[in-house]
Design a protein around this motif. Sequence first.
Motif, PDB file in Angstrom:
ATOM      1  N   ILE A  71       1.514   1.442   3.507  1.00  0.00           N
ATOM      2  CA  ILE A  71       2.493   0.397   3.194  1.00  0.00           C
ATOM      3  C   ILE A  71       3.636   0.503   4.203  1.00  0.00           C
ATOM      4  CG2 ILE A  71       4.089  -0.528   1.477  1.00  0.00           C
ATOM      5  CD1 ILE A  71       2.223   0.527  -0.690  1.00  0.00           C
ATOM      6  N   THR A  72       3.850  -0.593   4.933  1.00  0.00           N
ATOM      7  CA  THR A  72       4.861  -0.648   5.981  1.00  0.00           C
ATOM      8  C   THR A  72       5.743  -1.879   5.755  1.00  0.00           C
ATOM      9  OG1 THR A  72       3.330  -1.872   7.408  1.00  0.00           O
ATOM     10  CG2 THR A  72       3.351   0.539   7.640  1.00  0.00           C
ATOM     11  N   ILE A  83       6.586  -6.316   2.206  1.00  0.00           N
ATOM     12  CA  ILE A  83       5.812  -5.142   2.609  1.00  0.00           C
ATOM     13  C   ILE A  83       4.445  -5.577   3.124  1.00  0.00           C
ATOM     14  CG2 ILE A  83       6.966  -3.476   1.104  1.00  0.00           C
ATOM     15  CD1 ILE A  83       4.650  -3.862  -0.918  1.00  0.00           C
ATOM     16  N   THR A  84       3.864  -4.743   3.963  1.00  0.00           N
ATOM     17  CA  THR A  84       2.510  -4.973   4.465  1.00  0.00           C
ATOM     18  C   THR A  84       1.624  -3.844   3.971  1.00  0.00           C
ATOM     19  OG1 THR A  84       3.277  -6.120   6.443  1.00  0.00           O
ATOM     20  CG2 THR A  84       1.085  -5.139   6.551  1.00  0.00           C
ATOM     21  N   LEU A  85       0.475  -4.207   3.419  1.00  0.00           N
ATOM     22  CA  LEU A  85      -0.520  -3.231   2.977  1.00  0.00           C
ATOM     23  C   LEU A  85      -1.686  -3.267   3.951  1.00  0.00           C
ATOM     24  CD1 LEU A  85       1.090  -3.995   0.375  1.00  0.00           C
ATOM     25  CD2 LEU A  85      -0.996  -3.654  -0.895  1.00  0.00           C
ATOM     26  N   GLN A  86      -2.153  -2.080   4.345  1.00  0.00           N
ATOM     27  CA  GLN A  86      -3.355  -1.963   5.145  1.00  0.00           C
ATOM     28  C   GLN A  86      -4.279  -0.982   4.442  1.00  0.00           C
ATOM     29  OE1 GLN A  86      -1.403  -1.031   8.924  1.00  0.00           O
ATOM     30  NE2 GLN A  86      -1.928  -3.080   9.624  1.00  0.00           N
ATOM     31  N   GLY A  87      -5.550  -1.048   4.750  1.00  0.00           N
ATOM     32  CA  GLY A  87      -6.517  -0.187   4.080  1.00  0.00           C
ATOM     33  C   GLY A  87      -6.171   1.287   4.222  1.00  0.00           C
ATOM     34  N   GLY A  88      -6.510   2.046   3.191  1.00  0.00           N
ATOM     35  CA  GLY A  88      -6.258   3.479   3.237  1.00  0.00           C
ATOM     36  C   GLY A  88      -6.570   4.142   1.924  1.00  0.00           C
TER      37      GLY A  88
END
Length: 131
Positions: A71-72, A83-88
């Motif tokens: 989360i960035t 916020i930006t969510l990317q896989g993880g």
Amino acid sequence: MNGEKLQQMAAECAEGLPGTALEHPFGPEWDVHKVRGKVFMLITDVTGQPMVILKAAPEEAATLREQHAEITPGYHMNKRHWITLQGGDSLDRGLVDELVTDSYLLVVAKLPKARQPVDPAAFARGDQAPR
């Protein structure tokens, strides 16, 4: 969870929320989810990485970024409110559903009462059906 799965889960959650619509105002590479014409979620992979962009309360956004590497700050959005969510590995369906619903409710709460598809406080508690 990989990025494509993240995007799929977020889209499924958004589609189940009252008064939402999927639009493509920025072209086919951007899925823009709106409630009563206001954006609450964007899904894209324009950077080469699948991502989900959501509205978040500033305090919560800061905490989420500290707790999850995936989360960035919001990609091309106000970094305090998105916020930006990317896989993880630290993201699961429960958290994704919660973050999508929270984003939706933040936007609904800012709509005039007559345009709100749900009462945000009651919906958050789970005790109200759509208006």
